[in-house]
Scaffold this active site. Structure first.
Site, mmCIF file in Angstrom:
data_model
loop_
_atom_site.group_PDB
_atom_site.id
_atom_site.type_symbol
_atom_site.label_atom_id
_atom_site.label_comp_id
_atom_site.label_asym_id
_atom_site.label_seq_id
_atom_site.Cartn_x
_atom_site.Cartn_y
_atom_site.Cartn_z
ATOM 1 N N LYS A 1 0.745 -1.377 -0.099
ATOM 2 C CA LYS A 1 -0.159 0.037 0.015
ATOM 3 C C LYS A 1 0.795 1.214 0.037
ATOM 4 O O LYS A 1 2.139 1.342 0.355
ATOM 5 C CB LYS A 1 -0.830 -0.035 0.994
ATOM 6 C CG LYS A 1 -2.208 -1.061 0.634
ATOM 7 C CD LYS A 1 -3.160 -0.947 1.663
ATOM 8 C CE LYS A 1 -4.648 -1.858 1.213
ATOM 9 N NZ LYS A 1 -5.557 -2.162 2.138
ATOM 10 N N ARG B 1 -3.959 -10.316 4.740
ATOM 11 C CA ARG B 1 -4.187 -9.920 3.287
ATOM 12 C C ARG B 1 -3.065 -9.659 2.491
ATOM 13 O O ARG B 1 -2.482 -8.286 2.529
ATOM 14 C CB ARG B 1 -5.467 -8.985 2.906
ATOM 15 C CG ARG B 1 -5.833 -9.105 1.632
ATOM 16 C CD ARG B 1 -7.234 -8.244 1.397
ATOM 17 N NE ARG B 1 -7.695 -7.946 0.208
ATOM 18 C CZ ARG B 1 -7.120 -7.276 -0.795
ATOM 19 N NH1 ARG B 1 -5.897 -6.585 -0.556
ATOM 20 N NH2 ARG B 1 -7.654 -7.326 -2.138
#
Ligand code: 7PJ
Length: 255
Positions: free
Chosen positions: A201, A235
């Protein structure tokens, strides 16, 4: 949880080509590397992304899901009709970045025995990264998730089926994400398993200056911190490497 995005190949003609065999192969590769859940998504919920039609989302997901019948597959969707179709096609988990807030979402999952991930997001994907504000991000996320867990239980979805997720990057800037990660144990206090999605991210890009394809080391550091903070599902895009982090962390914990 290994991530498989089923979105159009941006390099192909008009961006309309979906590489189904590649998505299926990627899911099998991640499962082989030790992913216990494979998360497939046909709608990009990344910041600034445009929505896709329900027909398009179903056309992306269903053939891949049907080819993965032997795996534990999670479907990343916000749409009740997609949830129903995915569960009928054998999905084990619904991963909803909107925490079952769409009308009819509870009804779509209630009758199945599927697991459900309730994620916190502030705003809508198209605009959520435009100057998000919180007085106390952890308190706000925690109260939101407490409320969504209670609402799901009241709607007939047993607590044992639920997982919570603070939604790193969903209406949160780098400072918010780091604060939530540092104080993740406060979310674990809700008594529901915590899922953390930090892999590749933009906060990692912010911290390291690296583009998305060079964020593996940063992602692994985030994974370890999430484990220490009490996350029980990670995840991730890089399953093989994350399994090694888990192996090291578990060994030290057991020592
Ligand atoms: C997440 C997700 C996450 C859950 C995405 C990306 C953006 N679902 N879907 N948690 N992120 N539950 O992978 O960069 O953090 S899409």
């Amino acid at each position: 949880m290994g991530v498989v995005n089923i979105t159009p190949d941006s390099f192909s003609d008009g961006g309309r080509f979906l590489d189904r065999p590649a998505a299926i192969a990627q899911a099998r590769k991640l499962a082989g590397e030790g992913a216990q859940i494979v998360d497939i998504g046909g709608e990009s919920t990344r910041p600034g992304s445009a929505p896709v039609s329900e027909e398009e989302e179903l056309a992306r997901i269903l053939p891949v899901l049907e080819a993965l019948g032997d795996l534990c597959v999670s479907v990343d969707t916000r749409r009740p009709a997609v949830m129903r179709a995915a569960l009928a096609a054998g999905a084990s988990m619904i991963n909803d970045v909107q925490a079952l807030s769409a009308p009819g979402a509870y009804d779509a999952v209630r009758e199945s025995a599927c697991a459900v991930c309730l994620m916190h997001m502030k705003g809508e994907p198209a605009t959520m990264q435009q100057d998000p504000h919180y007085d106390d991000v952890v308190a706000e996320v925690k109260e939101f998730l407490r409320g969504r867990v209670a609402a799901a239980e009241a709607a007939g979805i047993a607590r044992e089926r639920l997982v919570i997720d603070p939604g790193f990057g969903f209406g949160k800037n780098a400072g918010h994400n780091l604060t939530v990660l540092k104080r993740l144990p406060e979310l674990a206090e809700l008594g529901v398993p915590v899922l953390a999605g930090l892999s590749r991210k933009s906060t990692i890009g912010r911290l390291t200056g690296r583009p998305v394809d060079e964020r593996l080391a940063g992602s692994l550091a985030m994974a370890l911190l999430a484990l220490q903070g009490g996350a029980t599902i990670l995840r991730v895009h890089d399953v093989k490497e994350t399994r090694d982090v888990i192996a090291v962390w578990e060994a030290v914990r057991a020592a």
